[in-house]
Design a protein around this motif. Structure first.
Motif, PDB file in Angstrom:
ATOM      1  N   ASP A  30      13.877   7.041  -0.814  1.00 42.09           N
ATOM      2  CA  ASP A  30      13.590   5.522  -0.422  1.00 42.09           C
ATOM      3  C   ASP A  30      12.781   5.563   0.292  1.00 42.09           C
ATOM      4  N   ARG A  31      11.827   4.083  -0.428  1.00 41.01           N
ATOM      5  CA  ARG A  31       9.928   3.618   0.142  1.00 41.01           C
ATOM      6  C   ARG A  31      10.714   3.085   1.382  1.00 41.01           C
ATOM      7  N   THR A  32       9.864   3.389   2.594  1.00 41.45           N
ATOM      8  CA  THR A  32      10.918   2.809   4.136  1.00 41.45           C
ATOM      9  C   THR A  32       9.631   2.056   4.647  1.00 41.45           C
ATOM     10  N   HIS A  33       7.826   2.178   3.816  1.00 38.86           N
ATOM     11  CA  HIS A  33       6.650   1.263   4.113  1.00 38.86           C
ATOM     12  C   HIS A  33       6.250   0.608   3.513  1.00 38.86           C
ATOM     13  N   ARG A  34       5.871  -0.637   2.952  1.00 36.52           N
ATOM     14  CA  ARG A  34       4.966  -1.397   1.647  1.00 36.52           C
ATOM     15  C   ARG A  34       3.454  -1.857   1.994  1.00 36.52           C
ATOM     16  N   MET A  35       2.357  -0.775   1.329  1.00 32.42           N
ATOM     17  CA  MET A  35       1.039  -1.370   1.875  1.00 32.42           C
ATOM     18  C   MET A  35       0.523  -3.318   1.523  1.00 32.42           C
ATOM     19  N   GLY A  36       0.262  -3.268   2.279  1.00 32.30           N
ATOM     20  CA  GLY A  36      -1.052  -4.507   2.017  1.00 32.30           C
ATOM     21  C   GLY A  36      -1.907  -4.950   2.415  1.00 32.30           C
ATOM     22  N   MET A  37      -2.862  -6.078   1.686  1.00 33.72           N
ATOM     23  CA  MET A  37      -4.383  -6.233   2.073  1.00 33.72           C
ATOM     24  C   MET A  37      -4.231  -7.584   2.208  1.00 33.72           C
ATOM     25  N   LEU A  38      -5.696  -7.836   3.323  1.00 38.41           N
ATOM     26  CA  LEU A  38      -5.775  -8.965   3.350  1.00 38.41           C
ATOM     27  C   LEU A  38      -7.129  -8.635   3.253  1.00 38.41           C
TER      28      LEU A  38
END
Length: 50
Positions: A30-38
């Motif tokens: 399972d994926r436990t984290h999602r990466m984001g960018m600001l």
């Protein structure tokens, strides 16, 4: 955010957010984290146009 960036400058930051999703086909976990960018940019306050 734009007031934290000097005129003509760019600001960027990466971050991780928790996310509970089922695994995709071919992924055994399972994926436990999602990466984001600001990103933030501020244009120059000068009245000169090129």
């Amino acid at each position: 955010m734009q007031h934290l960036v000097r005129p003509g400058g760019v600001f960027g930051a990466g971050f991780m957010m928790p996310a509970k999703r089922r695994p995709h086909v071919g992924q055994p976990y399972d994926r436990t984290h999602r990466m984001g960018m600001l990103l933030a940019a501020r244009t120059s306050t000068s009245t000169d146009h090129f």
